[in-house]
Write a protein that holds these residues in place. Structure first.
Motif, short mmCIF file in Angstrom:
data_model
loop_
_atom_site.label_atom_id
_atom_site.label_comp_id
_atom_site.label_asym_id
_atom_site.label_seq_id
_atom_site.Cartn_x
_atom_site.Cartn_y
_atom_site.Cartn_z
N UNK A 396 47.62 33.49 35.60
CA UNK A 396 48.11 32.31 36.29
C UNK A 396 49.61 32.12 36.18
N UNK A 397 50.32 33.22 36.40
CA UNK A 397 51.78 33.07 36.43
C UNK A 397 52.20 32.97 37.87
N UNK A 398 52.16 31.74 38.36
CA UNK A 398 52.28 31.54 39.80
C UNK A 398 53.55 32.08 40.38
N UNK A 399 54.63 31.81 39.69
CA UNK A 399 55.92 32.21 40.24
C UNK A 399 55.95 33.70 40.50
N UNK A 400 55.44 34.44 39.57
CA UNK A 400 55.47 35.90 39.73
C UNK A 400 54.66 36.32 40.94
N UNK A 401 53.52 35.70 41.08
CA UNK A 401 52.66 36.05 42.23
C UNK A 401 53.39 35.77 43.52
N UNK A 402 53.96 34.57 43.54
CA UNK A 402 54.64 34.16 44.77
C UNK A 402 55.77 35.12 45.08
N UNK A 403 56.58 35.38 44.05
CA UNK A 403 57.73 36.25 44.28
C UNK A 403 57.28 37.64 44.72
N UNK A 404 56.26 38.12 44.09
CA UNK A 404 55.80 39.47 44.43
C UNK A 404 55.28 39.53 45.86
N UNK A 405 54.49 38.52 46.21
CA UNK A 405 53.98 38.51 47.57
C UNK A 405 55.11 38.48 48.58
N UNK A 406 56.11 37.71 48.19
CA UNK A 406 57.24 37.62 49.10
C UNK A 406 57.92 38.97 49.22
N UNK A 407 58.08 39.65 48.07
CA UNK A 407 58.73 40.95 48.10
C UNK A 407 57.91 41.96 48.89
N UNK A 408 56.61 41.83 48.79
CA UNK A 408 55.75 42.76 49.51
C UNK A 408 55.61 42.39 50.97
N UNK A 409 56.15 41.21 51.30
CA UNK A 409 56.02 40.68 52.65
C UNK A 409 54.57 40.53 53.05
N UNK A 410 53.77 40.15 52.09
CA UNK A 410 52.33 40.04 52.33
C UNK A 410 51.97 38.57 52.54
N UNK A 411 51.93 38.17 53.80
CA UNK A 411 51.70 36.77 54.09
C UNK A 411 50.27 36.34 53.74
N UNK A 412 49.31 37.22 54.08
CA UNK A 412 47.91 36.84 53.87
C UNK A 412 47.64 36.52 52.41
N UNK A 413 48.17 37.38 51.60
CA UNK A 413 47.88 37.19 50.19
C UNK A 413 48.50 35.89 49.69
N UNK A 414 49.70 35.63 50.20
CA UNK A 414 50.38 34.41 49.79
C UNK A 414 49.58 33.20 50.21
N UNK A 415 49.09 33.26 51.43
CA UNK A 415 48.28 32.16 51.94
C UNK A 415 47.05 31.97 51.07
N UNK A 416 46.42 33.09 50.76
CA UNK A 416 45.22 33.00 49.93
C UNK A 416 45.54 32.39 48.58
N UNK A 417 46.68 32.76 48.08
CA UNK A 417 47.03 32.24 46.75
C UNK A 417 47.37 30.77 46.79
N UNK A 418 47.83 30.33 47.94
CA UNK A 418 48.21 28.93 48.04
C UNK A 418 47.05 28.01 47.67
N UNK A 419 45.86 28.46 48.06
CA UNK A 419 44.71 27.59 47.78
C UNK A 419 44.38 27.53 46.30
#
Lengths: 444, 563
Positions: A396-419
């Motif tokens: 549950x290290x949210x920031x890392x997840x967010x940053x990584x998704x952003x770096x990967x340009x993976x929108x779907x995953x970011x959306x999924x994580x938002x929930x």
């Protein structure tokens, strides 16, 4: 006895429970029985061979009357009265006309057979070396280890050890049984002699070394280990023994010192985390952990400093870092953890490196309930992106997840994580901000 | 003590005027009775304890009657100790040849866990007689055996000894219709790999995690979700258990939840019942349902506990590494995993287990690896394991790769010292040193690693490999399957040679009755794991055969290594 030889032969050769066929000798029958019993009990003092007559009565609960061995005295009357009512079964393989003395005369193979059945059987008769060896051969070919050991007990008692060793050297099966027997019975001296004779130097050394497990007192054990160092081990094993000795030596010193410190009650670390067990006889890694826990800051010169241990026992970096990390993390000493991984390169910049893979570091930190910021810092150091993402999500290290998704340009995953993040939290806002950002060219 | 529990527990003994039951320990026995009876295994340590007790009594001037009952038989070494300690005349002794304990409908155990260590490590053949006797007992009760197959040195010896006994014995049952047709004897060291793999069938997992002793297991409070721990008897009488025991773990949960649903449905039936039906229900079915409910919750608890433990220990990773080792790729990765495992000081036995697996599948470790892993192991778990490593080397479980030349050189040197007969045995021993590690070759020949395309369906398994998640067919079971199919070793000579020879067949002359064909006695010398049991049960179902397993003890990797 005033009987003719022929009568004697017939008497001894006929089976005991067949009625005498000498009809005219009814009176003599009882006399015969009487004298036979007398002779039997007399024989008890001489040798044991009449025990064959007693069939061990198994299930009736009758005690098996044990005849006394020569040397321990029991009165004649006792011996006589000891004879319980017997139930005879046909004895197998009774040699007819081949007696040499009063005793029942079993050949080696018959003797061995009887031994296997658990019947009492005296081996005293086999006096010549040849007979003894034949007995042994029979036992070995019968495969029953119990019998082989029984024969060996007899041979050990009646042969000088040089002869015994010499004969067994070429008989592997019997040799193994003897070794096991000596181990079990605890005859260490003879065992070592045997190994010396066989030139089995390594087993000799090991057997001697094994004894240390029986010594409880640490000082004595240390002294004993010292004697083990010179033993004919292989080169690397010798090094191990040396290490064992050195380790125990150190442990004794540390233990004494620390116990003193603890009871004095002045040292903070001992007060906060009292010791649960002594360090004696613990493995090296455990000792290292202990030292990293309680004596981390000590200089190299002392016996209890971790660095000293590392140097003395040549502990590899990997192991060292792993252990030190575990110890400092347990104490929640995050600065120390930091220092472990920070190295200065020649330009003066600090960099974080680890010989064990940062994913491991993260796991250990998490196990010790490290705060999220610390975890995040180390997760970010994980090189493999998938692992990084997995770990971040798991912990549950949210920031890392967010940053990584952003770096990967993976929108779907970011959306999924938002929930998964809390509603209205800073993370949610951050996600929203990123999602809305026009600068990012999303993959999906 | 446990086998005794299965036969006569304390209350029955009390009925027979037994005053009190003590465990033999170093303490003096405080008892007012005049007669003391000791029920012992023939171990020297126990006999010495008894001697101490009696001598203490003597010193205190107490005169009592003592009786020692050795189970299953007495050894001459015990007699020696009795004599040495001066109590030979004070005790009467007896033997209770209790050697066969049926653990279930198809498992009979001899409860001789020391068999493995005594025979394979120390080379002591003392139990061979016991096994042969047990075999003879089976023969006289259920035989005569028509055909015997076997592989392994110990198997051969047991077989010979048994044949001796059978001839000597006066039981004549030649014209009886035999219930057991074939016997298959196999040594544990023919197949170490199976014993070392992690078990994933339910029964095996329970054994690995909780330790099943004598057919019963102690479930602690975390399983029963109450404060007590319960001892549970696990056999086919436990209906829930018998359904799930042979299943792969992944299935178990599904099956259990299915059962739970059924159970619930049955409970719900009562809503629609009238008084009479209700009465019926309560009197007859409710008890059974309640029983099932209890067992179900117990097993679900056990499953949960197992899963918790396993995820904590990276079970998945472990399995992955094991499978890689079995198939023979990614060896470097596996070695790294093992190194980490050791460094983290996870558990000594686990680390050792997978080390041995590596060594066996790879024909020994490279000297560099061997040295480094050995050092690391000893640093993590204690320097006294130097002895452990030597024992393992002797057994062939954990060895260094030796170049072929060194072996023959050794052979030559030693054979000069010994007589011809012994030389034969020696070269046997050497080839056995070399042979144990021909795992790859054997695996190829027997097809132990199933080449599956696509997913291996664990719910409807096709072959015995399911006991290891489709990665590996247990070698021992595969051998049995092949030999029984071919009624002998034809076509399997190569395999037999790789396994070290000592295979044999004896055929019988009389016509065999078809019924007896179906029942086969599989004798494992040195222990049998639950996975193998499951695999054999599966094989039985497939082929319409019934396997009855006789083993010196039920074992698993931990027990094997601990000894």
């Amino acid at each position: 006895m005033n009987r003719t030889k022929g009568d004697e032969e017939e008497y001894w050769n006929s089976s005991k429970f067949k009625a005498f066929t000498f009809d005219d000798e009814d009176d003599e029958l009882s006399q015969l029985k009487e004298s036979k019993r007398a002779v039997n009990s007399l024989r008890d003092f001489v040798d044991d061979e009449d025990d064959d007559d007693l069939e061990r009565v198994n299930w009736s609960g009758e005690p098996v009357g044990r005849r006394t061995r020569p040397g321990s005295f029991q009165s004649l009357s006792d011996a006589l009265s000891d004879v319980p009512p017997k139930s005879y079964a046909p004895e197998l393989g009774r040699p007819k006309g081949e007696y040499r003395d009063y005793s029942n005369d079993w050949s080696p193979s018959d003797t061995v057979r009887r031994l296997r059945k658990g019947k009492v059987c005296s081996l005293e008769r086999f006096r010549s070396l040849q007979d003894k060896l034949q007995l042994l051969e029979e036992a070995v070919s019968m495969h029953d280890g119990n019998v082989i050991t029984a024969v060996l007990i007899f041979l050990k008692r009646t042969l000088s050890k040089e002869i015994l060793f010499r004969e067994l050297e070429v008989r592997q099966v019997a040799l193994r049984h003897l070794i096991h027997f000596l181990k079990e019975i605890g005859d260490q001296k003879l065992l070592l002699d045997l190994f010396r004779f066989l030139d089995r130097t390594e087993e000799l050394a090991l057997s001697h070394y094994r004894e240390h497990l029986n010594i409880q007192d640490p000082e004595k054990r240390k002294e004993f280990l010292k004697t083990c160092i010179g033993l004919p081990f292989s080169a690397e094993d010798s090094a191990h023994i040396q290490d064992h000795y050195t380790l125990l030596e150190r442990q004794i010193i540390i233990e004494a010192n620390d116990r003193h410190l603890e009871s004095a009650g002045q040292t903070e670390i001992f007060r906060k985390h009292p010791r649960k067990a002594s360090i004696l006889n613990m493995p090296l890694v455990t000792t290292l952990f202990y030292s990293c826990f309680y004596h981390y800051t000590e200089a190299e010169g002392t016996f209890s400093s971790p660095v000293n241990l590392k140097k003395t026992f040549k502990i590899p970096d990997k192991q060292y870092v792993l252990t030190a990390l575990a110890a400092r993390a347990k104490l929640r000493a995050w600065h120390d953890v930091d220092a472990l991984f920070t190295t200065k390169n020649w330009l003066g910049y600090t960099k974080k490196r680890a010989p064990i893979g940062f994913h491991r570091v993260v796991e250990i930190l998490h196990k010790n309930s490290a705060p999220v910021q610390i975890l995040q810092e180390y997760i970010n150091l994980v090189e493999d992106v998938d692992t990084k993402l997995n770990l971040a999500t798991k912990f549950k290290c949210h920031d890392v997840v967010i940053d990584t998704c952003r770096d990967l340009k993976d929108r779907q995953q970011l959306l999924a994580y938002r929930s998964k993040v809390d509603k209205g939290s800073a993370e949610e806002e951050k996600i929203d901000a990123i999602l809305n950002s026009s600068q990012i060219r999303w993959k999906n | 003590m446990s086998p005794l529990d299965r036969i006569a527990n304390v209350s029955i003994l009390k009925q027979h005027d037994v005053h009190k039951l003590y465990k033999l320990e170093k303490k003096p026995a405080r008892s007012s009775s005049d007669q003391l009876c000791f029920l012992l295994r023939p171990r020297l340590a126990s006999v010495r304890l008894v001697a101490e007790l009696i001598n203490a009594d003597k010193a205190a001037g107490r005169a009592r009657k003592y009786k020692i009952i050795f189970s299953p038989q007495k050894f001459y070494t015990c007699e020696l100790v009795l004599e040495e300690e001066g109590i030979y005349g004070d005790v009467t002794w007896d033997e209770w040849s209790f050697s066969l304990l049926p653990l279930d409908n198809d498992i009979i155990s001899m409860e001789l866990p020391e068999f493995f260590r005594d025979y394979f490590l120390e080379g002591d053949q003392r139990w061979i007689n016991t096994v042969a006797q047990a075999l003879q007992l089976m023969n006289s009760l259920f035989g005569p055996f028509t055909e015997t197959y076997g592989i392994g040195r110990c198997a051969k010896m047991v077989h010979e000894l048994w044949r001796d006994k059978a001839e000597e014995s006066e039981v004549d049952n030649m014209d009886r219709k035999p219930e057991i047709g074939h016997v298959f004897l196999i040594d544990r060291d023919v197949d170490y790999v199976t014993a070392l793999c992690s078990q994933v069938v339910y029964e095996g997992l329970v054994d690995d995690t909780f330790r099943i002793k004598c057919g019963s297991v102690d479930f602690g409070p975390d399983v029963t979700s109450s404060d007590r721990s319960i001892k549970v008897l696990l056999n086919s009488q436990d209906k829930v258990f018998s359904e799930i025991r042979n299943e792969h773990f992944s299935n178990v949960f599904g099956l259990l939840s299915q059962k739970a649903r059924n159970l619930q449905a049955q409970y719900d039936r009562r809503r629609g019942m009238d008084i009479k039906q209700m009465k019926n229900f309560v009197s007859q079915e409710l008890k059974g349902l309640k029983q099932e409910h209890r067992l179900l919750s117990l097993h679900i608890g056990a499953c949960e506990s197992i899963m918790k433990k396993k995820t904590r220990q990276d079970f998945q990773e472990l399995l992955k590494t094991e499978h890689a080792l079995l198939e023979g790729f990614d060896i470097r990765e596996s070695i790294n995993f093992i190194e980490e495992h050791i460094d983290r000081q996870v558990t000594p036995i686990e680390s050792l287990r997978i080390l041995c697996l590596l060594s066996i599948t790879e024909n020994g470790l490279s000297p560099k690896d061997y040295r480094s892993l050995k050092t690391q192991y000893m640093q993590s778990y204690g320097p006294e394991h130097l002895l452990t490593f030597h024992n393992l080397k002797y057994l062939g479980l954990l060895t260094e790769q030796v170049s072929g030349e060194t072996l023959t050189a050794m052979e030559n040197k030693v054979s000069k010292l010994v007589t011809d007969k012994a030389a034969e045995k020696l070269s046997d021993a050497f080839s056995s040193l070399a042979r144990k590690n021909n795992f790859r070759a054997i695996s190829k020949k027997l097809g132990l690693i199933p080449r599956g395309n696509g997913e291996y369906d664990l719910k409807v398994p096709l072959d015995m490999a399911y006991v290891f998640s489709g990665a590996y067919v247990p070698l021992s079971c595969k051998i049995m399957e092949q030999v029984l199919e071919r009624r002998g070793w034809l076509g399997l000579e190569e395999v037999a040679r790789l396994l070290g020879g000592h295979e044999f067949v004896t055929a019988a002359e009389e016509p065999r009755s078809p019924a007896s064909q179906q029942v086969i006695l599989a004798v494992f010398l040195g222990g049998c794991t639950f996975s193998e049991v499951a695999a054999l049960r599966f094989l039985g179902r497939e082929r319409g055969l019934r396997f009855i397993i006789l083993t010196t003890a039920i074992t698993n990797s931990a027990r094997l290594l601990e000894s």
